[in-house]
Design an enzyme around this catalytic site. Sequence first.
Site, mmCIF file in Angstrom:
data_model
loop_
_atom_site.group_PDB
_atom_site.id
_atom_site.type_symbol
_atom_site.label_atom_id
_atom_site.label_comp_id
_atom_site.label_asym_id
_atom_site.label_seq_id
_atom_site.Cartn_x
_atom_site.Cartn_y
_atom_site.Cartn_z
ATOM 1 N N PRO A 203 0.822 -1.216 0.000
ATOM 2 C CA PRO A 203 0.000 0.000 0.000
ATOM 3 C C PRO A 203 0.859 1.270 0.000
ATOM 4 O O PRO A 203 2.084 1.201 0.092
ATOM 5 C CB PRO A 203 -0.753 -0.114 1.322
ATOM 6 N N TRP A 204 0.185 2.410 -0.035
ATOM 7 C CA TRP A 204 0.867 3.699 -0.143
ATOM 8 C C TRP A 204 1.256 4.274 1.218
ATOM 9 O O TRP A 204 2.040 5.211 1.293
ATOM 10 C CB TRP A 204 -0.052 4.720 -0.848
ATOM 11 N N LYS A 228 4.574 -5.183 -6.657
ATOM 12 C CA LYS A 228 3.671 -4.191 -7.257
ATOM 13 C C LYS A 228 3.356 -3.148 -6.191
ATOM 14 O O LYS A 228 2.584 -3.394 -5.268
ATOM 15 C CB LYS A 228 2.358 -4.836 -7.736
ATOM 16 N N THR A 288 -9.381 -5.933 -0.606
ATOM 17 C CA THR A 288 -8.455 -6.424 -1.642
ATOM 18 C C THR A 288 -7.846 -7.761 -1.215
ATOM 19 O O THR A 288 -7.681 -8.661 -2.045
ATOM 20 C CB THR A 288 -7.325 -5.391 -1.891
ATOM 21 N N GLU A 306 -1.557 -8.929 5.417
ATOM 22 C CA GLU A 306 -1.525 -7.881 6.447
ATOM 23 C C GLU A 306 -2.626 -6.897 6.079
ATOM 24 O O GLU A 306 -2.441 -6.064 5.188
ATOM 25 C CB GLU A 306 -0.157 -7.195 6.462
ATOM 26 N N ARG A 334 -0.279 9.465 14.153
ATOM 27 C CA ARG A 334 0.889 9.156 13.314
ATOM 28 C C ARG A 334 0.434 9.057 11.857
ATOM 29 O O ARG A 334 -0.635 8.498 11.576
ATOM 30 C CB ARG A 334 1.508 7.829 13.769
ATOM 31 N N CYS A 340 -2.386 1.287 9.727
ATOM 32 C CA CYS A 340 -3.302 0.185 10.039
ATOM 33 C C CYS A 340 -3.425 -0.024 11.541
ATOM 34 O O CYS A 340 -4.390 -0.621 12.002
ATOM 35 C CB CYS A 340 -2.817 -1.083 9.367
ATOM 36 N N GLU A 438 -13.013 1.384 9.433
ATOM 37 C CA GLU A 438 -11.665 1.936 9.583
ATOM 38 C C GLU A 438 -11.647 3.369 9.042
ATOM 39 O O GLU A 438 -12.056 3.610 7.904
ATOM 40 C CB GLU A 438 -10.681 1.062 8.801
ATOM 41 N N THR A 439 -11.172 4.320 9.858
ATOM 42 C CA THR A 439 -11.232 5.736 9.444
ATOM 43 C C THR A 439 -10.110 6.102 8.495
ATOM 44 O O THR A 439 -10.314 6.683 7.449
ATOM 45 C CB THR A 439 -11.166 6.664 10.682
HETATM 46 P P1 NAP Z 1 -5.735 -1.315 -1.014
HETATM 47 O O1 NAP Z 1 -6.680 -0.479 -1.769
HETATM 48 O O2 NAP Z 1 -6.132 -2.705 -0.685
HETATM 49 O O3 NAP Z 1 -4.379 -1.310 -1.893
HETATM 50 C C1 NAP Z 1 -3.232 -1.988 -1.483
HETATM 51 C C2 NAP Z 1 -2.474 -2.472 -2.712
HETATM 52 O O4 NAP Z 1 -3.297 -3.404 -3.436
HETATM 53 C C3 NAP Z 1 -2.148 -1.346 -3.700
HETATM 54 O O5 NAP Z 1 -0.920 -1.646 -4.319
HETATM 55 C C4 NAP Z 1 -3.301 -1.459 -4.701
HETATM 56 O O6 NAP Z 1 -3.013 -0.897 -5.952
HETATM 57 C C5 NAP Z 1 -3.437 -2.966 -4.772
HETATM 58 N N1 NAP Z 1 -4.720 -3.423 -5.290
HETATM 59 C C6 NAP Z 1 -5.927 -2.831 -5.179
HETATM 60 N N2 NAP Z 1 -6.868 -3.614 -5.774
HETATM 61 C C7 NAP Z 1 -6.228 -4.705 -6.243
HETATM 62 C C8 NAP Z 1 -6.653 -5.897 -6.930
HETATM 63 N N3 NAP Z 1 -7.916 -6.121 -7.249
HETATM 64 N N4 NAP Z 1 -5.722 -6.821 -7.252
HETATM 65 C C9 NAP Z 1 -4.426 -6.624 -6.920
HETATM 66 N N5 NAP Z 1 -3.963 -5.531 -6.271
HETATM 67 C C10 NAP Z 1 -4.861 -4.597 -5.937
HETATM 68 O O7 NAP Z 1 -5.306 -0.642 0.344
HETATM 69 P P2 NAP Z 1 -4.891 0.877 0.578
HETATM 70 O O8 NAP Z 1 -6.111 1.686 0.678
HETATM 71 O O9 NAP Z 1 -3.876 1.276 -0.423
HETATM 72 O O10 NAP Z 1 -4.156 0.788 1.982
HETATM 73 C C11 NAP Z 1 -4.802 1.021 3.171
HETATM 74 C C12 NAP Z 1 -5.222 -0.279 3.820
HETATM 75 O O11 NAP Z 1 -4.073 -1.058 4.061
HETATM 76 C C13 NAP Z 1 -5.879 -0.066 5.160
HETATM 77 O O12 NAP Z 1 -6.988 -0.912 5.294
HETATM 78 C C14 NAP Z 1 -4.784 -0.450 6.148
HETATM 79 O O13 NAP Z 1 -5.272 -0.861 7.401
HETATM 80 C C15 NAP Z 1 -4.090 -1.533 5.403
HETATM 81 N N6 NAP Z 1 -2.719 -1.710 5.902
HETATM 82 C C16 NAP Z 1 -2.435 -2.817 6.635
HETATM 83 C C17 NAP Z 1 -1.161 -2.986 7.156
HETATM 84 C C18 NAP Z 1 -0.817 -4.198 7.988
HETATM 85 O O14 NAP Z 1 0.356 -4.424 8.224
HETATM 86 N N7 NAP Z 1 -1.787 -4.984 8.438
HETATM 87 C C19 NAP Z 1 -0.167 -2.024 6.910
HETATM 88 C C20 NAP Z 1 -0.501 -0.907 6.158
HETATM 89 C C21 NAP Z 1 -1.786 -0.765 5.646
HETATM 90 P P3 NAP Z 1 -3.467 0.634 -6.261
HETATM 91 O O15 NAP Z 1 -2.644 1.487 -5.403
HETATM 92 O O16 NAP Z 1 -3.149 0.815 -7.673
HETATM 93 O O17 NAP Z 1 -4.926 0.719 -5.958
#
Ligand code: NAP
Length: 535
Positions: A203-204, A228, A288, A306, A334, A340, A438-439
Site C-alpha cells: 500500500p501507499w 507491485k 483487496t 496484512e 501518526r 493500520c 476503519e477511518t
Molecule cells: P488497497 O486499496 O487494498 O491497496 C493496497 C495495494 O493493493 C495497492 O498496491 C493497490 O493498488 C493494490 N490493489 C488494489 N486492488 C487490487 C486488486 N484487485 N488486485 C491486486 N492488487 C490490488 O489498500 P490501501 O487503501 O492502499 O491501503 C490502506 C489499507 O491497508 C488499510 O486498510 C490499512 O489498514 C491496510 N494496511 C495494513 C497494514 C498491515 O500491516 N496490516 C499495513 C498498512 C496498511 P493501487 O494502489 O493501484 O490501488
Amino acid sequence: MATCIWLRSCGARRLGSTFPGCRLRPRAGGLVPASGPAPGPAQLRCYAGRLAGLSAALLRTDSFVGGRWLPAAATFPVQDPASGAALGMVADCGVREARAAVRAAYEAFCRWREVSAKERSSLLRKWYNLMIQNKDDLARIITAESGKPLKEAHGEILYSAFFLEWFSEEARRVYGDIIHTPAKDRRALVLKQPIGVAAVITPWNFPSAMITRKVGAALAAGCTVVVKPAEDTPFSALALAELASQAGIPSGVYNVIPCSRKNAKEVGEAICTDPLVSKISFTGSTTTGKILLHHAANSVKRVSMELGGLAPFIVFDSANVDQAVAGAMASKFRNTGQTCVCSNQLLVQRGIHDAFVKAFAEAMKKNLRVGNGFEEGTTQGPLINEKAVEKVEKQVNDAVSKGATVVTGGKRHQLGKNFFEPTLLCNVTQDMLCTHEETFGPLAPVIKFDTEEEAIAIANAADVGLAGYFYSQDPAQIWRVAEQLEVGMVGVNEGLISSVECPFGGVKQSGLGREGSKYGIDEYLELKYVCYGGL
Ligand code: NAP
C-alpha cells in the site's frame, strides 16, 4: 522511455510557480536535475532540502525487471498529495510486463536459492548500508509522494532499513531438525527450503517499509520477488530497486512493476495466479486481501495477509492520564491517522473520561500542526487523496447527526482539498460509522464506558483484530485485558508498538501470518521431511 519528472514545491499553489532546479531530464540510466535559471530566495526557502539536489539515480520512472530498467507502453502520473502538483510519469505495467517479471524472478530463483546464506546475508547488509547512506533522499521521496511529514518519513526509512538489517542477520539462522523416530534404522530430517517466487503487493501508507518487511524476509530465505507498489507511491519502490542493484543483489531477485489503479486488478491477478509464483504477500485493505485470497485458492499458493484494523484504545479509571494522552496522540495521529495500527476508537471509563477528554483536546491543540510534510514543524500532512478526506468527513457528519459532540476540529482544513482538521468527538455511540469502519484519517471518537466487560465487548465486536491498546495501572487487569483482546498486537500503557524484532500481524479479518521478528522468515520457507533409512 522514461518520462520526465517535474518535482514541484509543496507551496507551488501558493507561490504559483515551479522551481526550475527541480525539473529533471532523462539521462541514460537515470534522471538529472535540469539546468535553468537560479531560483529566487523565496523559492529556495521553499524547495531547499526537498527534492532539488536529490540523487538523480534514485528517481526512477521505469519498471525494474531482470536487473534492467524497462519502459512500458503507457505511463501514469504521480502527484504530490499536498499540492496536487505532478511529480512525474511512471511506467504503467500491464499483464505482459507482469508475466515477464515473474519469469525473470523464477529464473533468478533457480540461482538465488543456491547462493549461500552467508552471501545472501552480506548482500542484504549492503542494501541496508546503502539505505542508511541515502536516508535523507529516500525520506524526501516518501514525503513527496505520500505527503507524510518529513520527520516521520525519516522514521519510516530507518524502520524500513532495519528490516533489511534484521533479515540479513536472520538469513544465517535458518535451522532444520533431526528427529528420532521409533525405528532404530532411520533418522528423520526436517529441511527448511525457500518457497520460490513471491508476489508482493503493497500500500501507499508506508511506501518503503511495507516492501522491506516482506522482501527482507523473502530474500533472506532464498526467495525472489515481484513487487507491485501502490499507484500513489511507486518512487520509493523504484529507489529501493536502484539501491538493491548498487548493493549487488543479482538480476531478477528484486523486480518492481509499477502500475496505475486502472491496471492493478489485472496485474494483481496475473502475478497472483501465475504457476511460477508460489507465494502471495499482501499488505492493504481487507477487501483487496479477500480478492487475492481467491487467486491464491485457485492455485493453492501460500499467503501472508496484512490487512485492515480497527484498533481500540481503552483508558481505564486507574490509568495515568498524562501517559494515556501521550499514547493516544502517538497512536491516533501518526501519519495523519493513516496507519493500520492507528487507534480507531477511544474507549474511556466514566471516572476518568472528562479529565482525559480535556487533556487530550489540549494536547491536540498544542502539538498538532497541519501543513505540507516538508514544512518544519508539520505533524499532520495531507491525506492521500480527496476520497480519503470524504471518508473522514462522512464519518464525522454521521456521528454528529446521531448525537456526537465536536470537541475540536470537525471539518476540511483550509490548506487544500486533501487536508482535514484533527478532530476529537465525544458522546460517540456504537451505532456510529466511525466505530465500525476503519477511518484512516485524523478523527478520534471517544466512547464512554462503565465496566471492563463492556469495554472488552465493544473492542471485540469488530470483525478485524490487528492492534489494540489500553492504559491501566492494575496488574491483574493488565493480564486479563491483554489476554482477552481479540487482536494480534497489544500496547499496554504504550501507543507505539511496531519494531522489527517483534511479530507484526493480526487475527480475524486483519490477516494471516506474521511479519518481522524471528517468525517473519518462516512465511517464505517450506518444511521438507526427509526419512533417512537403512542406518
Ligand atoms: P488497497 O486499496 O487494498 O491497496 C493496497 C495495494 O493493493 C495497492 O498496491 C493497490 O493498488 C493494490 N490493489 C488494489 N486492488 C487490487 C486488486 N484487485 N488486485 C491486486 N492488487 C490490488 O489498500 P490501501 O487503501 O492502499 O491501503 C490502506 C489499507 O491497508 C488499510 O486498510 C490499512 O489498514 C491496510 N494496511 C495494513 C497494514 C498491515 O500491516 N496490516 C499495513 C498498512 C496498511 P493501487 O494502489 O493501484 O490501488
